[in-house]
Design a protein around this motif. Structure first.
Motif, short mmCIF file in Angstrom:
data_model
loop_
_atom_site.label_atom_id
_atom_site.label_comp_id
_atom_site.label_asym_id
_atom_site.label_seq_id
_atom_site.Cartn_x
_atom_site.Cartn_y
_atom_site.Cartn_z
N ARG A 1 -35.02 10.64 56.45
CA ARG A 1 -33.60 10.95 56.49
C ARG A 1 -33.27 9.74 55.37
O ARG A 1 -32.13 10.14 54.29
CB ARG A 1 -32.89 10.25 57.74
N SER A 2 -34.03 8.77 55.16
CA SER A 2 -33.64 7.61 54.32
C SER A 2 -32.15 7.22 54.28
O SER A 2 -31.49 7.24 55.54
CB SER A 2 -33.86 7.98 52.80
N GLY A 3 -31.31 6.90 53.30
CA GLY A 3 -30.18 6.50 53.62
C GLY A 3 -29.94 5.10 53.99
O GLY A 3 -30.65 4.50 53.95
N ALA A 4 -28.51 4.58 53.90
CA ALA A 4 -28.17 3.36 54.28
C ALA A 4 -28.71 2.69 55.51
O ALA A 4 -28.80 3.49 56.60
CB ALA A 4 -26.62 3.01 54.34
N MET A 5 -29.10 1.50 55.61
CA MET A 5 -29.64 0.91 56.61
C MET A 5 -28.71 0.73 57.62
O MET A 5 -28.80 0.51 58.81
CB MET A 5 -30.42 -0.49 56.44
N ASP A 6 -27.47 0.10 57.09
CA ASP A 6 -26.32 -0.07 58.04
C ASP A 6 -25.28 1.22 57.64
O ASP A 6 -24.49 0.78 56.65
CB ASP A 6 -25.69 -1.24 58.01
N ARG A 7 -25.22 2.21 58.58
CA ARG A 7 -24.34 3.36 57.84
C ARG A 7 -22.79 2.88 58.45
O ARG A 7 -21.90 3.48 57.92
CB ARG A 7 -24.81 4.64 58.53
N VAL A 8 -22.84 2.21 59.07
CA VAL A 8 -21.35 2.01 59.90
C VAL A 8 -20.56 0.90 58.41
O VAL A 8 -19.49 1.31 58.13
CB VAL A 8 -21.39 0.97 60.94
N ALA A 9 -21.49 0.04 58.07
CA ALA A 9 -20.84 -0.80 56.73
C ALA A 9 -20.62 0.04 55.70
O ALA A 9 -19.67 -0.12 55.03
CB ALA A 9 -21.90 -1.87 56.34
N LEU A 10 -21.55 0.94 55.33
CA LEU A 10 -21.17 1.93 54.33
C LEU A 10 -19.81 2.87 54.63
O LEU A 10 -19.19 2.97 53.82
CB LEU A 10 -22.38 2.87 54.11
N ALA A 11 -19.89 3.34 55.89
CA ALA A 11 -18.53 4.18 56.20
C ALA A 11 -17.41 3.22 56.07
O ALA A 11 -16.23 3.85 55.62
CB ALA A 11 -18.63 4.53 57.52
N ILE A 12 -17.75 2.05 56.35
CA ILE A 12 -16.30 1.18 56.21
C ILE A 12 -15.75 1.03 54.85
O ILE A 12 -14.74 0.91 54.25
CB ILE A 12 -16.49 -0.31 57.02
N GLY A 13 -16.85 0.51 53.87
CA GLY A 13 -16.64 0.57 52.28
C GLY A 13 -16.11 1.68 51.76
O GLY A 13 -14.97 1.72 51.10
N ASN A 14 -16.48 2.84 52.34
CA ASN A 14 -15.95 4.07 51.60
C ASN A 14 -14.57 4.30 52.09
O ASN A 14 -13.84 4.86 51.50
CB ASN A 14 -17.04 5.23 51.92
N ALA A 15 -14.37 4.17 53.54
CA ALA A 15 -13.07 4.24 53.93
C ALA A 15 -11.94 3.34 53.28
O ALA A 15 -11.10 3.78 53.12
CB ALA A 15 -12.97 4.13 55.43
N LEU A 16 -12.30 1.95 53.01
CA LEU A 16 -11.46 1.17 52.39
C LEU A 16 -10.91 1.78 51.29
O LEU A 16 -9.67 1.47 50.47
CB LEU A 16 -12.20 -0.22 52.47
N LEU A 17 -11.97 2.68 50.38
CA LEU A 17 -11.61 2.90 49.09
C LEU A 17 -11.02 4.27 48.95
O LEU A 17 -10.45 4.94 48.23
CB LEU A 17 -12.87 2.78 48.13
N GLY A 18 -10.81 4.92 50.16
CA GLY A 18 -10.48 6.20 50.27
C GLY A 18 -11.48 7.18 49.72
O GLY A 18 -11.26 8.56 49.38
#
Length: 328
Positions: free
Chosen positions: A28-45
């Motif tokens: 799968r790879s990807g972010a170790m902390d997928r919640v932190a990544l989701a939050i950063g993307n959400a803040l920026l739309g």
């Protein structure tokens, strides 16, 4: 565009990971902390799967070559922009020529730098994530290094003048007051093949994360876990969260870059809703496991989804208000 002035070891471009390729031996790879990544993307739309810079164990320095919206989430790294402090879990606009500095983390291990629209690198097998072992994805399959430049996809989002932030998940999704890391675990297929003493120790011990840990898996140190009798298994599929026990008796939690197959016995599986917690752990941290079941795991995942949904909705309202004020 950003330019890397100084980099952390194994700093890479990551998104939510590539799914549907386990049958080809591609993890799968990807972010170790997928919640932190989701939050950063959400803040920026951004799209929720937009790629960002995963920064394990800063310090780093990054130069903004153009004006751009950015968000910092994950580990609290005492960030500054041209010397002015930036709150944790925050999105704001940088001017061309400014320098972002991240100090060694006070809490957590991985910081995430998200850019408007996401980092613009080619998709490979449906993902922009870097797979270092296989050498593809991200920035030509390699860690991001000093001198590298990264473009943003871009979007038309307008942030409030002072920026906007989010309640950290360690507060919104807290499990206990214990200062270490608590993980909910479902007993796995070979759980009953361990002695009663080993099963009790698995749940009661404080497990230490060893320096022999990386994106593939975290090795733990604690009481030896022993089988009731020798057990030989054929290699079989594994996923992030599976806790395997090699012959030495010390468990390994499989993580983002774990292989797709393994033959060690499995004593438990960290639930999907708690993988972000272990993703922010570092060598020397201590873990405790809480026994849980499938129904509770599903409820926990729904709680994470609701937290992210509420945060996306609230930040969208703030960005909408900012756009209206700009048009006045």
């Amino acid at each position: 565009m950003i330019e890397i002035l100084s980099a952390a070891p194994l700093m890479t471009v990551q998104d939510m990971g590539r799914s549907g390729n386990y049958r080809y031996g591609v993890c799968r790879s990807g972010a170790m902390d997928r919640v932190a990544l989701a939050i950063g993307n959400a803040l920026l739309g951004n799209d929720e799967n937009a790629a960002a810079l995963e920064i394990p164990m800063p310090p780093v320095r990054i130069f903004f070559r153009s004006e751009i919206n950015f968000a910092l989430t994950g580990a609290d790294c005492v960030a500054t922009l041209d010397g002015s402090p930036i709150p944790p879990w925050w999105a704001m606009r940088a001017r061309a020529g400014q320098v972002l500095s991240l100090a060694p983390p006070q809490t957590g291990s991985c910081a995430y730098l998200c850019l408007e629209g996401g980092i613009n690198v080619p998709e490979v097998l449906g993902s922009r994530s870097t797979q270092l072992r296989e050498g593809f994805g991200g920035l030509n399959g390699k860690p991001v290094s000093p001198g590298d430049r990264l473009d943003a996809v871009g979007n038309d989002v307008i942030l409030p003048p002072g920026g906007l932030g989010a309640v950290p998940p360690r507060n919104a999704l807290a499990l206990s007051d214990w200062p270490g890391i608590t993980l909910r675990v479902i007993p796995a297929a070979e759980y009953d093949n361990y002695t009663a003493a080993s099963r009790d120790a698995f749940w009661s011990a404080d497990w230490l994360i060893t320096p022999q840990s990386n994106r593939a898996g975290y090795r733990l140190s604690g009481p030896d876990l022993t089988l009731t009798h020798p057990l030989e298994l054929r290699s079989h599929g594994i996923v992030p969260g599976v806790i395997q026990v090699p012959p030495g008796g010390q468990p390994i939690i499989q993580l983002a870059d774990a292989g797709t197959m393994g033959g060690y016995p499995k004593i438990g599986t960290v639930i999907e809703a708690d993988l972000w917690r272990i993703g922010q752990a570092r060598a020397g941290d201590r873990l405790r496991f809480i026994e849980t079941d499938y129904g509770t795991a599903i409820d926990a995942l729904e709680a994470v989804k609701q937290y992210l949904y509420d945060m996306r909705r609230q930040t969208a309202l703030l960005r909408k208000a900012a756009r209206r004020w700009e048009q006045v």
